[in-house]
Design a protein around this motif. Structure first.
Motif, mmCIF file in Angstrom:
data_model
loop_
_atom_site.group_PDB
_atom_site.id
_atom_site.type_symbol
_atom_site.label_atom_id
_atom_site.label_comp_id
_atom_site.label_asym_id
_atom_site.label_seq_id
_atom_site.Cartn_x
_atom_site.Cartn_y
_atom_site.Cartn_z
ATOM 1 N N VAL A 1 40.036 48.852 35.061
ATOM 2 C CA VAL A 1 41.294 48.337 35.725
ATOM 3 C C VAL A 1 41.347 46.858 34.812
ATOM 4 O O VAL A 1 42.382 46.471 34.415
ATOM 5 N N PRO B 1 43.473 42.774 41.850
ATOM 6 C CA PRO B 1 42.566 44.171 41.847
ATOM 7 C C PRO B 1 41.430 43.824 43.353
ATOM 8 O O PRO B 1 41.239 42.584 43.527
ATOM 9 N N ARG C 1 37.791 50.586 42.109
ATOM 10 C CA ARG C 1 38.338 49.220 41.838
ATOM 11 C C ARG C 1 39.942 49.636 41.613
ATOM 12 O O ARG C 1 40.305 50.625 40.844
ATOM 13 N N THR C 2 40.871 48.841 42.234
ATOM 14 C CA THR C 2 42.289 49.094 42.190
ATOM 15 C C THR C 2 43.070 47.870 42.022
ATOM 16 O O THR C 2 42.814 46.865 42.771
ATOM 17 N N VAL C 3 44.353 48.057 41.510
ATOM 18 C CA VAL C 3 45.227 46.982 41.398
ATOM 19 C C VAL C 3 46.640 47.802 41.618
ATOM 20 O O VAL C 3 46.805 48.930 41.244
ATOM 21 N N SER D 1 43.726 52.676 39.222
ATOM 22 C CA SER D 1 42.387 52.748 39.680
ATOM 23 C C SER D 1 41.541 53.095 38.695
ATOM 24 O O SER D 1 41.544 53.754 37.806
#
Length: 144
Positions: free
Chosen positions: A85, A102, A113-115, A128
């Motif tokens: 990410v 994020p 992990r995600t934004v 992700s």
């Protein structure tokens, strides 16, 4: 039966096409000329995006925020996987209109992990890293 595509209404098809080809690796697969308008198909592997010119209809509900609209009948977000990410965010730079994150979800899946960000037309796009299916996917979720 297999997945076909997602259709997106675009204020400016060229800008939307550039966003998904530049940052998500799609390429133009086909353009259909309808005389006074056109439909653009983008492809990445087996995934397609179908870009339509937006009509004059008002948006259904409030603008999307955070991880996307939550009203019934509205798409919440598009989602893509990446190896990093942070590397994706470095590449996209100022073009990233981040709505959330994020965020790290290590409590659920180690390394997830995600934004979330907006595309040029306001569609929420999730990016992700690290998501994995459960180890035991043999259960039929509809029948236990």
């Amino acid at each position: 039966m297999h997945w076909s595509h997602v259709g997106l209404n675009c204020t400016d098809q060229k800008t939307t096409e550039e966003f998904y080809t530049r940052y998500f690796g799609f390429a133009r697969a086909r353009e259909v000329n309808l005389g006074d308008s056109r439909i653009v198909f983008l492809r990445k592997g087996d995934a397609y995006l179908e870009l339509f010119p937006a009509g004059a209809e008002p948006a259904a509900g409030p603008p999307a925020g955070n991880d996307g609209p939550q009203a019934p009948g509205r798409m919440r977000h598009l989602a893509f996987q990446t190896d990093s990410v942070d590397a994706f965010l470095a590449e996209i730079g100022d073009a990233a209109d981040i709505t959330l994150g994020p965020l790290d979800f290590d409590d659920f899946i180690c390394g997830w992990r995600t934004v979330w960000l907006r595309d040029p037309d306001g569609v929420i796009v999730e990016v992700s890293q690290g998501f994995q299916d459960e180890a035991d996917t043999t259960k039929d979720v509809t029948h236990g």
